[in-house]
Design a protein around this motif. Structure first.
Motif, PDB file in Angstrom:
ATOM      1  N   ARG A  93     -27.925  -0.900  31.402  1.00  0.00           N
ATOM      2  CA  ARG A  93     -27.607   0.130  32.928  1.00  0.00           C
ATOM      3  C   ARG A  93     -26.927  -2.010  34.082  1.00  0.00           C
ATOM      4  O   ARG A  93     -26.062  -0.971  34.562  1.00  0.00           O
ATOM      5  N   LEU A  94     -27.203  -2.472  33.030  1.00  0.00           N
ATOM      6  CA  LEU A  94     -26.350  -4.421  34.403  1.00  0.00           C
ATOM      7  C   LEU A  94     -25.123  -3.967  33.861  1.00  0.00           C
ATOM      8  O   LEU A  94     -23.826  -3.835  34.762  1.00  0.00           O
ATOM      9  N   CYS A  99     -19.578  -2.684  35.591  1.00  0.00           N
ATOM     10  CA  CYS A  99     -18.709  -1.983  34.979  1.00  0.00           C
ATOM     11  C   CYS A  99     -17.724  -1.049  36.299  1.00  0.00           C
ATOM     12  O   CYS A  99     -16.630  -0.514  36.250  1.00  0.00           O
ATOM     13  N   ASP A 100     -18.875  -0.071  37.244  1.00  0.00           N
ATOM     14  CA  ASP A 100     -18.666   1.229  37.663  1.00  0.00           C
ATOM     15  C   ASP A 100     -18.158  -0.146  39.345  1.00  0.00           C
ATOM     16  O   ASP A 100     -17.759   1.309  40.111  1.00  0.00           O
ATOM     17  N   ASP A 156     -25.860   0.033  17.335  1.00  0.00           N
ATOM     18  CA  ASP A 156     -26.110   1.991  17.564  1.00  0.00           C
ATOM     19  C   ASP A 156     -24.750   1.550  18.938  1.00  0.00           C
ATOM     20  O   ASP A 156     -24.462   0.960  19.943  1.00  0.00           O
ATOM     21  N   PHE A 157     -23.400   2.519  19.111  1.00  0.00           N
ATOM     22  CA  PHE A 157     -22.588   2.880  19.925  1.00  0.00           C
ATOM     23  C   PHE A 157     -23.988   3.699  20.911  1.00  0.00           C
ATOM     24  O   PHE A 157     -24.934   4.762  20.994  1.00  0.00           O
ATOM     25  N   GLY A 158     -23.569   3.290  22.437  1.00  0.00           N
ATOM     26  CA  GLY A 158     -24.720   3.615  23.728  1.00  0.00           C
ATOM     27  C   GLY A 158     -24.517   3.499  24.603  1.00  0.00           C
ATOM     28  O   GLY A 158     -22.661   3.696  25.088  1.00  0.00           O
ATOM     29  N   TRP A 159     -25.144   3.372  25.649  1.00  0.00           N
ATOM     30  CA  TRP A 159     -24.813   3.744  27.161  1.00  0.00           C
ATOM     31  C   TRP A 159     -23.946   3.053  27.911  1.00  0.00           C
ATOM     32  O   TRP A 159     -23.206   2.909  28.628  1.00  0.00           O
TER      33      TRP A 159
END
Length: 261
Positions: A93-94, A99-100, A156-159
């Motif tokens: 999330r960080l 990025c956002d 694993d690809f993720g959030w």
């Protein structure tokens, strides 16, 4: 499901990647009044900010890309995008938050000069140079978090990958990508082979090709670019106050809801 989106929006792209990773069917729609600041119609009713993305899932209507991502993850938990470990989830999330906010603002500012020609001469060069330096700093931060792992979450690809993919890819489109052969460059190469990302990036590429012709709509007042929070901060502290003042004078920039008039 209906997704109001724009193919160039990093926020919409990360949502599309998440939906496609989950194997969920959706209809992507560019609102006809996107960027106009209109306060009526289905899009404005769905999101008073008049921003993309907006997800409409039956009786549920959501805006704000992180909230949408959380909804998708909780409603369709398989395959998971967030890791199970609380610390790892917080790190994902960080990464998304940076990025956002900081990263998206740098890309946006560079695009204001490159695509929308809001500055010229020495000012344009100064803004582009500032964006290039900050892009390198942000990519170094991401590279440190990635390490030698294939994905930000490890194996694993993720959030975090879904969030970082659009902003790094836009930098590469601008010619500001990571060094060839670096871990972040190899990560991007893996991204492009992933079906959910490849489709989303193809939509970005097609829209980017049309941007030069469409940019006039955003400088003549037909469409207005949104200057809000981190974007406005970037332009002001990068020396582009006159860009903001010119946009206010010419009526070709806008701010977010509430309007107060």
């Amino acid at each position: 499901m209906l997704l109001y989106e724009h193919p160039l929006s990093s926020y919409a792209q990360k949502v599309k990647i998440a939906l496609r990773e989950k194997g969920l069917a959706f209809t992507a729609e560019l609102p006809v009044d996107f960027g106009t600041g209109r306060r009526d119609g289905p899009f404005a009713e769905a999101n008073p900010r008049a921003e993309v993305p907006v997800l409409v899932d039956g009786a549920v209507t959501l805006f704000e890309s992180t909230v949408i991502l959380e909804y998708i993850e909780e409603r369709w938990p398989e395959p998971p995008l967030l890791p199970s470990d609380p610390a790892a989830r917080a790190r994902a999330r960080l990464t998304e938050d940076i990025c956002d906010t900081q990263y998206e603002a740098v890309n946006w500012g560079y695009g204001e000069v490159l695509w929308f020609r809001r500055a010229s001469g020495a000012l344009a060069e100064r803004l582009k140079a500032r964006a290039a330096r900050q892009t390198g700093e942000l990519q170094a931060w991401l590279a440190e978090r990635l390490g030698e792992a294939p994905w930000f979450g490890g194996s694993d690809f993720g959030w975090a990958d879904a969030a970082a993919a659009p902003v790094v890819n836009r930098s590469i489109h601008y010619g500001l990508g990571p060094a060839a052969g670096s871990p972040l460059a190899r990560w991007h190469a893996r991204l492009r082979k992933r079906a959910s990302v490849a489709e989303t990036f193809a939509e970005f590429d097609a829209a980017a090709e049309r941007m030069a012709a469409a940019s006039e709509h955003y400088t003549t007042g037909g469409r207005r670019r949104e200057y809000r929070d981190h974007r406005l901060e970037w332009m002001v502290r990068s020396g582009g106050v006159e860009v903001v003042l010119a946009g206010l004078r010419d009526g070709n920039i806008r701010f977010s809801w509430p309007h107060g008039d």
